[in-house]
Design a protein around this motif. Sequence first.
Motif, PDB file in Angstrom:
ATOM      1  N   VAL A  70       0.875  -1.188   0.000  1.00  0.00           N
ATOM      2  CA  VAL A  70       0.000   0.000   0.000  1.00  0.00           C
ATOM      3  C   VAL A  70       0.902   1.226   0.000  1.00  0.00           C
ATOM      4  O   VAL A  70       1.904   1.272   0.728  1.00  0.00           O
ATOM      5  CB  VAL A  70      -0.916  -0.002   1.244  1.00  0.00           C
ATOM      6  N   TYR A  71       0.549   2.196  -0.839  1.00  0.00           N
ATOM      7  CA  TYR A  71       1.388   3.392  -0.968  1.00  0.00           C
ATOM      8  C   TYR A  71       0.598   4.642  -0.604  1.00  0.00           C
ATOM      9  O   TYR A  71      -0.587   4.774  -0.942  1.00  0.00           O
ATOM     10  CB  TYR A  71       1.891   3.531  -2.411  1.00  0.00           C
ATOM     11  N   LEU A  72       1.276   5.557   0.084  1.00  0.00           N
ATOM     12  CA  LEU A  72       0.687   6.852   0.420  1.00  0.00           C
ATOM     13  C   LEU A  72       1.802   7.896   0.308  1.00  0.00           C
ATOM     14  O   LEU A  72       2.838   7.768   0.955  1.00  0.00           O
ATOM     15  CB  LEU A  72       0.122   6.839   1.839  1.00  0.00           C
ATOM     16  N   ALA A  73       1.585   8.900  -0.530  1.00  0.00           N
ATOM     17  CA  ALA A  73       2.574   9.972  -0.680  1.00  0.00           C
ATOM     18  C   ALA A  73       2.015  11.265  -0.074  1.00  0.00           C
ATOM     19  O   ALA A  73       0.852  11.613  -0.301  1.00  0.00           O
ATOM     20  CB  ALA A  73       2.899  10.188  -2.153  1.00  0.00           C
ATOM     21  N   THR A  74       2.840  11.934   0.706  1.00  0.00           N
ATOM     22  CA  THR A  74       2.443  13.205   1.326  1.00  0.00           C
ATOM     23  C   THR A  74       3.581  14.208   1.164  1.00  0.00           C
ATOM     24  O   THR A  74       4.712  13.848   0.824  1.00  0.00           O
ATOM     25  CB  THR A  74       2.154  13.022   2.826  1.00  0.00           C
ATOM     26  N   ASP A  75       3.252  15.463   1.421  1.00  0.00           N
ATOM     27  CA  ASP A  75       4.271  16.503   1.350  1.00  0.00           C
ATOM     28  C   ASP A  75       5.324  16.270   2.436  1.00  0.00           C
ATOM     29  O   ASP A  75       4.990  16.048   3.595  1.00  0.00           O
ATOM     30  CB  ASP A  75       3.607  17.884   1.527  1.00  0.00           C
ATOM     31  N   ALA A  76       6.590  16.272   2.034  1.00  0.00           N
ATOM     32  CA  ALA A  76       7.648  15.964   2.996  1.00  0.00           C
ATOM     33  C   ALA A  76       7.924  17.135   3.942  1.00  0.00           C
ATOM     34  O   ALA A  76       8.469  16.947   5.029  1.00  0.00           O
ATOM     35  CB  ALA A  76       8.922  15.583   2.254  1.00  0.00           C
ATOM     36  N   LYS A  77       7.577  18.368   3.523  1.00  0.00           N
ATOM     37  CA  LYS A  77       7.904  19.528   4.374  1.00  0.00           C
ATOM     38  C   LYS A  77       6.927  19.669   5.525  1.00  0.00           C
ATOM     39  O   LYS A  77       7.296  20.039   6.636  1.00  0.00           O
ATOM     40  CB  LYS A  77       7.895  20.801   3.516  1.00  0.00           C
ATOM     41  N   LYS A  78       5.662  19.349   5.272  1.00  0.00           N
ATOM     42  CA  LYS A  78       4.666  19.493   6.333  1.00  0.00           C
ATOM     43  C   LYS A  78       3.712  18.312   6.273  1.00  0.00           C
ATOM     44  O   LYS A  78       2.927  18.187   5.343  1.00  0.00           O
ATOM     45  CB  LYS A  78       3.883  20.795   6.144  1.00  0.00           C
ATOM     46  N   LEU A  79       3.799  17.463   7.290  1.00  0.00           N
ATOM     47  CA  LEU A  79       2.924  16.292   7.334  1.00  0.00           C
ATOM     48  C   LEU A  79       1.495  16.709   7.671  1.00  0.00           C
ATOM     49  O   LEU A  79       1.281  17.640   8.462  1.00  0.00           O
ATOM     50  CB  LEU A  79       3.406  15.313   8.402  1.00  0.00           C
ATOM     51  N   PRO A  80       0.499  16.021   7.089  1.00  0.00           N
ATOM     52  CA  PRO A  80      -0.893  16.267   7.496  1.00  0.00           C
ATOM     53  C   PRO A  80      -1.075  15.992   8.990  1.00  0.00           C
ATOM     54  O   PRO A  80      -0.395  15.130   9.559  1.00  0.00           O
ATOM     55  CB  PRO A  80      -1.686  15.261   6.655  1.00  0.00           C
ATOM     56  N   ASN A  81      -1.996  16.713   9.616  1.00  0.00           N
ATOM     57  CA  ASN A  81      -2.188  16.581  11.066  1.00  0.00           C
ATOM     58  C   ASN A  81      -2.547  15.164  11.486  1.00  0.00           C
ATOM     59  O   ASN A  81      -2.142  14.704  12.553  1.00  0.00           O
ATOM     60  CB  ASN A  81      -3.304  17.540  11.536  1.00  0.00           C
TER      61      ASN A  81
END
Lengths: 130, 161
Positions: A70-81
């Motif tokens: 399973v893959y999930l990509a998020t912004d590396a500078k600011k993680l979602p809360n």
Amino acid sequence: MRDQIWDHINSLKFPGFNLSAELPWSNSGQPLYLKNLKTIYVDSDVTTNNTLITLMNGVEIVQEITSVKVYLATDAKKLPNIYETVVSGIKQAKDSAAITGVNQRQVDVIKTYDNDVMITEFEFRFTTTK
Amino acid sequence: MSYILSSPSANTNPVLSLTVSGATTSNDAPLTIPSLQDVTINASTDVYTWTQLDKTAKLQVPTTSTNSISTNIVVDTALFFGDSGAEVGSAANKGLFKLSTEKVLVDFEINIGDRDSAAGGKKITGKGYVTGLSPAVSADQPVWVTPITITVDGEYGVASY
């Protein structure tokens, strides 16, 4: 196993996150999850067999390991809360009651970076004996 | 020199067969055990040893033997608990568990070589008791496996197919 894991994640309904029904690859070869941040992709099953016991009458008792990523990509500078909540929720798919007949359930979580994107990769492994 | 190989495709893999000793035609259905992991045919001969003042080495002569067959098998329900459809009182009907707990004297045979060829194979025969059952299972090996010992009463015999 993919269907059961997808159904489990779908039941969690994380606000601000999407769950795609597609596999995590695109025609151009670049993974879809790099294009679509905060969208969860569930890959198809991969199966391997390890011989557990060999009998002299030619019968082999094997352990079949089914892996699902399973893959999930998020912004590396600011993680979602709710990032940690999402990771914890996806990991719990390992214990889904819809997955039956397995002897072992394991999940690994690996994080990698591609420029300014953090990719969280979950590898689920389910072992059955046949 | 021709080696004795074990291969299931050539009918040369060892198969252990047990029959209730002294059975009649109404209860002579054999318990056939093909699911062997390994087999050892033990023929341990005791030795009497003495010394003499005119000899620099000990003198030895063989005396009586203690014979047994040891094997490990994967547990199968019909094999272990018996087949209710088999002749009542036969080895197949009793299964390994009852053959052991009821201390039934069995006739056994196990092939060394080709089971289908008088020229290619021989069988070791004899009488004995099923002992040494200890079925075990674990999380890492989730299949029931048990050792079996056939404690042999008397001598081995050798026969052809």
